[in-house]
Design a protein around this motif. Structure first.
Motif, PDB file in Angstrom:
ATOM      1  N   TYR A   1      -0.616  51.679  42.346  1.00  0.00           N
ATOM      2  CA  TYR A   1       0.755  52.541  42.301  1.00  0.00           C
ATOM      3  C   TYR A   1       1.566  52.293  41.033  1.00  0.00           C
ATOM      4  N   LYS A   2       2.200  53.523  40.668  1.00  0.00           N
ATOM      5  CA  LYS A   2       3.165  53.399  39.416  1.00  0.00           C
ATOM      6  C   LYS A   2       4.347  53.653  39.742  1.00  0.00           C
ATOM      7  N   ASN A   3       4.675  54.831  40.445  1.00  0.00           N
ATOM      8  CA  ASN A   3       5.840  55.374  40.693  1.00  0.00           C
ATOM      9  C   ASN A   3       5.955  56.689  41.841  1.00  0.00           C
ATOM     10  N   PRO A   4       7.217  56.955  42.351  1.00  0.00           N
ATOM     11  CA  PRO A   4       6.820  58.026  43.307  1.00  0.00           C
ATOM     12  C   PRO A   4       6.380  59.354  42.905  1.00  0.00           C
ATOM     13  N   SER A   5       6.228  59.542  41.834  1.00  0.00           N
ATOM     14  CA  SER A   5       5.712  60.843  41.199  1.00  0.00           C
ATOM     15  C   SER A   5       4.530  61.078  41.717  1.00  0.00           C
ATOM     16  N   GLN A   6       3.537  59.870  42.290  1.00  0.00           N
ATOM     17  CA  GLN A   6       2.350  60.172  42.683  1.00  0.00           C
ATOM     18  C   GLN A   6       2.239  60.730  44.326  1.00  0.00           C
ATOM     19  N   TYR A   7       3.564  60.737  44.736  1.00  0.00           N
ATOM     20  CA  TYR A   7       3.466  61.157  46.390  1.00  0.00           C
ATOM     21  C   TYR A   7       3.292  62.804  46.308  1.00  0.00           C
ATOM     22  N   ARG A   8       2.704  63.116  47.561  1.00  0.00           N
ATOM     23  CA  ARG A   8       2.666  64.530  47.723  1.00  0.00           C
ATOM     24  C   ARG A   8       4.071  65.057  48.526  1.00  0.00           C
ATOM     25  N   PRO A   9       4.449  66.074  48.650  1.00  0.00           N
ATOM     26  CA  PRO A   9       5.355  66.294  49.382  1.00  0.00           C
ATOM     27  C   PRO A   9       5.411  65.843  50.766  1.00  0.00           C
ATOM     28  N   GLY A  10       6.295  65.341  51.648  1.00  0.00           N
ATOM     29  CA  GLY A  10       6.148  64.770  52.737  1.00  0.00           C
ATOM     30  C   GLY A  10       6.424  63.190  52.894  1.00  0.00           C
ATOM     31  N   GLY A  11       6.231  62.812  54.265  1.00  0.00           N
ATOM     32  CA  GLY A  11       6.445  61.520  54.598  1.00  0.00           C
ATOM     33  C   GLY A  11       5.789  60.491  53.744  1.00  0.00           C
TER      34      GLY A  11
END
Length: 369
Positions: free
Chosen positions: A165-175
């Motif tokens: 994990y690096k930062n929230p930019s790795q997430y897809r839209p959603g929970g």
């Protein structure tokens, strides 16, 4: 820094002592070996000193203030009470190695360690290294761990282990579901909730009873916990340390920076541990499936000892703990460990603890050469 070529199958390195690992444990060990004029080399799998820190998530800060982050021979820069960020630790380690002119070899991942007659042989690809003594200066956080049922999650759910994990930019839209409520899980959940609906799964492991960045924490609390309890009271020198060590090895310690009130205030939703997968969705204990688009596994790491082809290590009783006494392998002369969790004390895997443990094993090495 040393560069080596691979143009022969003959041993290209013969040293009295080889240190495997170029992080804080290996560098502190190098300091003490230098003071005894031992002929040694440090072998590091990474390209650059400090990369094990640089690879962690972007906003990571250590829990120990700078006064407890120094290695022997060079103070950590900055105010004593400030907790540095991970890149600052990485740069400090790199500067430290250069300052001491330690014999450090990069890009040297060891594939096998064995004993041949009266010496040790290490293999790194086609490279062969020989030594009278080997000090394994590595943490126990080598391989990421996820539950087997993680493979059953829907392919459209993005899965990330805390190790990458690096930062929230790795997430897809959603929970976002963060599995594991240890320090890393809490910190990553706090980042996620700023932009995503976030759930934190797992039991609360307890927490230190003060804010480490507050006035009491800076003046008294951290000194008592890190400086006294972790380093002296909870060690193999005390009855209580010897009694609690078997329970602590492989377990999760208390949360240090973030407390339950911080989690609630941020709007993170606490749920029980994830126990299964139903129709490709994670299922918390006593609840129904959760329709989330991201899962962050803060489920820990395990050490890697598979490359050590020595019977006493291969046949160890505990998967995370080779049979050593404060880092000294009593039934395998010349083999040592530094940097493992609770090698001698609860501080052993921290910057504060590695130097004392390194000094102990080097003194033993010198005495029994």
């Amino acid at each position: 820094m040393k560069e080596i070529s691979d143009n022969t199958n003959e041993p290209f390195l013969r040293k009295d002592t080889i240190v495997v690992g170029g992080g804080q444990a290996g560098l502190a060990t190098g300091y003490h070996l230098t003071r005894h004029n031992i002929d040694f080399a440090i072998l590091d799998a990474r390209q650059r000193t400090g990369d094990s820190w640089r690879e962690r998530w972007d906003s990571l800060r250590v829990f120990t203030p700078a006064r407890y982050c120094s290695l022997p021979g060079m103070p950590f820069p900055g105010p004593d009470s400030r907790c540095p960020y991970k890149d600052e630790v990485a740069d400090y380690l790199e500067t430290y190695a250069q300052h001491l002119e330690l014999p450090l070899y990069h890009n040297m991942r060891i594939d096998k360690l064995s004993r041949v007659d009266d010496h040790f042989v290490l293999k790194s690809g086609r490279k062969r290294i020989e030594a009278n003594n080997v000090i394994v200066a590595m943490s126990g956080y080598q391989h990421s761990v996820k539950p087997d049922f993680a493979k059953k999650l829907r392919p459209e759910i993005r899965q990330i282990h805390s190790g990458v994990y690096k930062n929230p930019s790795q997430y897809r839209p959603g929970g976002v579901l963060v599995v594991g409520a240890s320090d890393s899980g809490c910190e990553i959940a706090m980042e996620a909730v700023a932009t995503h609906e976030t759930w934190l799964s797992g039991r609360h492991p307890g927490h230190v009873p003060f804010a480490i960045d507050g006035m009491f924490g800076k003046l008294i609390g951290v000194r008592l916990v890190i400086g006294l309890a972790f380093h002296h009271f909870l060690s193999l020198d005390t009855p209580v340390g010897r009694r609690v060590r078997p329970k602590l090895v492989g377990s999760t310690g208390p949360n240090v920076r973030l407390h339950p009130k911080h989690i609630r205030k941020a709007g993170i939703q606490r749920i029980p541990k994830i126990i299964n997968v139903d129709d490709g969705l994670p299922v918390p204990e006593g609840c129904g499936p959760m329709d989330v688009q991201n899962v962050v596994w803060c489920t820990g790491f395990r050490p890697n000892f598979e490359w050590i082809d020595i019977e006493s290590v291969k046949n160890r009783k505990h998967p995370k703990d080779p049979p050593h006494q404060s880092g000294i392998m009593t039934d395998e002369a010349g083999l040592y460990f530094v940097g493992l969790f609770f090698t001698h004390a609860l501080s052993s895997s921290l910057l504060r603890g590695v130097s004392r443990d390194a000094k102990r094993v080097v003194n033993h090495l010198v005495e029994y050469r």
